[in-house]
Write a protein that holds these residues in place. Structure first.
Motif, PDB file in Angstrom:
ATOM      1  N   PHE A   1       0.752  -1.160  -0.052  1.00 32.25           N
ATOM      2  CA  PHE A   1      -0.104  -0.069  -0.090  1.00 32.25           C
ATOM      3  C   PHE A   1       0.824   1.236  -0.024  1.00 32.25           C
ATOM      4  O   PHE A   1       0.534   2.273  -0.729  1.00 32.25           O
ATOM      5  CB  PHE A   1      -0.979  -0.059   1.450  1.00 32.25           C
ATOM      6  CG  PHE A   1      -2.156   0.905   1.164  1.00 32.25           C
ATOM      7  CD1 PHE A   1      -3.212   0.406   0.307  1.00 32.25           C
ATOM      8  CD2 PHE A   1      -2.194   1.911   1.814  1.00 32.25           C
ATOM      9  CE1 PHE A   1      -4.458   1.257   0.291  1.00 32.25           C
ATOM     10  CE2 PHE A   1      -3.427   2.989   1.663  1.00 32.25           C
ATOM     11  CZ  PHE A   1      -4.287   2.707   0.840  1.00 32.25           C
TER      12      PHE A   1
ATOM     13  N   THR B   1      -4.234   0.011  -9.870  1.00 30.91           N
ATOM     14  CA  THR B   1      -5.188   0.197  -8.866  1.00 30.91           C
ATOM     15  C   THR B   1      -6.459  -0.893  -9.180  1.00 30.91           C
ATOM     16  O   THR B   1      -7.028  -1.558  -8.462  1.00 30.91           O
ATOM     17  CB  THR B   1      -5.339   1.529  -8.270  1.00 30.91           C
ATOM     18  OG1 THR B   1      -4.523   2.172  -8.015  1.00 30.91           O
ATOM     19  CG2 THR B   1      -6.670   1.440  -7.328  1.00 30.91           C
TER      20      THR B   1
ATOM     21  N   GLY C   1     -10.620  -3.919   6.510  1.00 30.17           N
ATOM     22  CA  GLY C   1     -10.745  -3.551   5.304  1.00 30.17           C
ATOM     23  C   GLY C   1     -11.150  -4.471   4.296  1.00 30.17           C
ATOM     24  O   GLY C   1     -12.050  -5.350   4.231  1.00 30.17           O
TER      25      GLY C   1
ATOM     26  N   VAL D   1     -13.913  -1.438   8.968  1.00 31.30           N
ATOM     27  CA  VAL D   1     -13.679  -0.711   7.498  1.00 31.30           C
ATOM     28  C   VAL D   1     -13.163   0.596   7.465  1.00 31.30           C
ATOM     29  O   VAL D   1     -14.128   1.486   7.602  1.00 31.30           O
ATOM     30  CB  VAL D   1     -14.983  -0.930   6.522  1.00 31.30           C
ATOM     31  CG1 VAL D   1     -14.793  -0.485   5.103  1.00 31.30           C
ATOM     32  CG2 VAL D   1     -15.709  -2.129   6.845  1.00 31.30           C
TER      33      VAL D   1
ATOM     34  N   GLU E   1     -11.509   2.270   5.385  1.00 32.48           N
ATOM     35  CA  GLU E   1     -11.030   2.869   4.028  1.00 32.48           C
ATOM     36  C   GLU E   1     -11.464   4.331   3.775  1.00 32.48           C
ATOM     37  O   GLU E   1     -10.769   5.027   3.169  1.00 32.48           O
ATOM     38  CB  GLU E   1     -11.674   2.033   2.575  1.00 32.48           C
ATOM     39  CG  GLU E   1     -10.734   1.016   2.271  1.00 32.48           C
ATOM     40  CD  GLU E   1     -10.694  -0.344   3.269  1.00 32.48           C
ATOM     41  OE1 GLU E   1     -10.407  -1.502   2.961  1.00 32.48           O
ATOM     42  OE2 GLU E   1     -11.374  -0.224   4.299  1.00 32.48           O
TER      43      GLU E   1
ATOM     44  N   LEU F   1     -11.091   6.236   0.284  1.00 30.29           N
ATOM     45  CA  LEU F   1     -11.333   5.106  -0.709  1.00 30.29           C
ATOM     46  C   LEU F   1     -12.469   4.487  -0.379  1.00 30.29           C
ATOM     47  O   LEU F   1     -12.613   4.117   0.749  1.00 30.29           O
ATOM     48  CB  LEU F   1     -10.084   4.233  -0.614  1.00 30.29           C
ATOM     49  CG  LEU F   1      -8.624   4.851  -0.717  1.00 30.29           C
ATOM     50  CD1 LEU F   1      -7.412   3.907  -0.859  1.00 30.29           C
ATOM     51  CD2 LEU F   1      -8.602   5.547  -2.287  1.00 30.29           C
TER      52      LEU F   1
ATOM     53  N   LEU G   1     -14.452   0.933  -0.237  1.00 32.05           N
ATOM     54  CA  LEU G   1     -14.444  -0.429  -0.149  1.00 32.05           C
ATOM     55  C   LEU G   1     -14.633  -1.163  -1.432  1.00 32.05           C
ATOM     56  O   LEU G   1     -15.831  -0.903  -1.948  1.00 32.05           O
ATOM     57  CB  LEU G   1     -15.212  -1.129   0.859  1.00 32.05           C
ATOM     58  CG  LEU G   1     -15.174  -2.586   1.337  1.00 32.05           C
ATOM     59  CD1 LEU G   1     -13.592  -2.892   1.569  1.00 32.05           C
ATOM     60  CD2 LEU G   1     -16.116  -3.028   2.130  1.00 32.05           C
TER      61      LEU G   1
ATOM     62  N   LEU H   1     -13.008   2.869  -7.511  1.00 30.75           N
ATOM     63  CA  LEU H   1     -11.851   2.824  -6.567  1.00 30.75           C
ATOM     64  C   LEU H   1     -10.518   3.509  -7.180  1.00 30.75           C
ATOM     65  O   LEU H   1      -9.770   4.335  -6.750  1.00 30.75           O
ATOM     66  CB  LEU H   1     -11.404   1.322  -6.241  1.00 30.75           C
ATOM     67  CG  LEU H   1     -10.050   1.357  -5.268  1.00 30.75           C
ATOM     68  CD1 LEU H   1     -10.489   1.961  -3.893  1.00 30.75           C
ATOM     69  CD2 LEU H   1      -9.605  -0.261  -4.869  1.00 30.75           C
TER      70      LEU H   1
ATOM     71  N   ALA I   1      -4.770   9.386   2.561  1.00 28.71           N
ATOM     72  CA  ALA I   1      -3.783   8.080   2.594  1.00 28.71           C
ATOM     73  C   ALA I   1      -2.705   8.161   3.289  1.00 28.71           C
ATOM     74  O   ALA I   1      -2.253   7.317   4.133  1.00 28.71           O
ATOM     75  CB  ALA I   1      -4.009   7.377   1.306  1.00 28.71           C
TER      76      ALA I   1
END
Length: 266
Positions: free
Chosen positions: A71, A85, A116, A138, A140, A145, A147, A239, A252
């Motif tokens: 990641f 991605t 995640g 979760v 994200e 982002l 899921l 995504l 991120a």
């Protein structure tokens, strides 16, 4: 089957036990692990001698989700490659589709945490057992982002839109008690008895005639999936778009930095 380096497969007659076997990495789901899981599950689904598979994790937890080393590379100084991605998200979607195949019954035996992408994997299984200490998280959206791997649709299907919004927007854990109360998990089990209980349920499921089971699972899935069939976008493509957003990129990187800081304090 090819040599496996991130998972372990044990067969006992018609029942298979698939163990995520990277305990030193909290069973982080690397690209290799996703590929190995998909390959094994697709082979098992095609093997008429195997009827049920239990999916479990070795060590402290079921899985911490995405491999943080990979990641970090994805969100490094060079920025995100949207095509890569999207390709990796489609690989994850193939894995969850394999778990959801009506040709084999899948049981998730969850202890510690499923985070995640691992939450999307758990949601794709037919049955779920949660140890007392288990939780599903979760995080994200903290990185901007959504899921992927079909996870949002399956969570909405099995938990409803309100609870799914809650879990995604707040990143609060879904505990074992709540998972059972909402029907997401079939039972809450003492950690020491989790695998034994999962194996016993798998052995029972394996006694059901194959053709009828396949038809029943396919029909259940078709009915459940009608609500997600229309008006839902392609989550792999979505995504990739979200990951390329500058705000998401900054979020991120900040999230990864916060994990590093927490790790140094502990």
């Amino acid at each position: 089957m090819a040599d496996l380096t991130t998972i372990r497969l044990e067969l006992d007659g018609p029942v298979g036990l698939l163990t995520l076997a990277r305990p030193e990495k909290l069973n982080a789901m690397s690209r290799r692990m996703v590929a190995e899981l998909t390959s094994v599950l697709e082979e098992l689904a095609a093997d008429t001698a195997v009827r049920c598979v239990v999916l479990a994790g070795e060590g402290r937890m079921f899985s911490a989700g995405a491999d943080l080393d990979e990641f970090r590379d994805d969100f490094g100084a060079a920025g995100v490659d949207p095509a890569a991605t999207e390709r990796e998200a489609r690989d994850g979607a193939r894995l969850t589709a394999a778990l959801e195949s009506p040709d084999i019954v899948t049981i998730a035996a969850v202890h510690g945490a499923a985070i995640g992408g691992a939450a999307a994997v758990v949601a794709a299984c037919d049955l779920r057992l949660f140890a007392d200490d288990a939780r599903l998280v979760v995080p994200e959206l903290a990185m901007g982002l959504p899921l992927a791997w079909g996870g949002i649709e399956r969570l909405v299907r099995d938990l409803g839109p309100a609870v799914t919004r809650d879990l995604l927007l707040t990143a609060r854990p879904l505990t074992a008690d709540e998972a059972v109360a909402r029907g997401f998990a079939m039972e809450r089990v003492a950690p020491g008895g989790l695998l034994d209980r999962a194996r016993r349920i798998a052995a029972l499921c394996a006694t059901r005639p194959r053709r009828g089971t396949t038809i029943a699972l396919g029909r259940i899935r078709a009915v459940a999936d009608r609500s997600r069939a229309e008006g839902v976008d392609d989550d792999a493509a979505s995504l990739a778009v979200a990951a390329g957003d500058p705000e998401a990129l900054a979020a991120a990187r900040a999230y990864l930095a916060s994990l590093d800081s927490t790790s140094r304090r502990t």
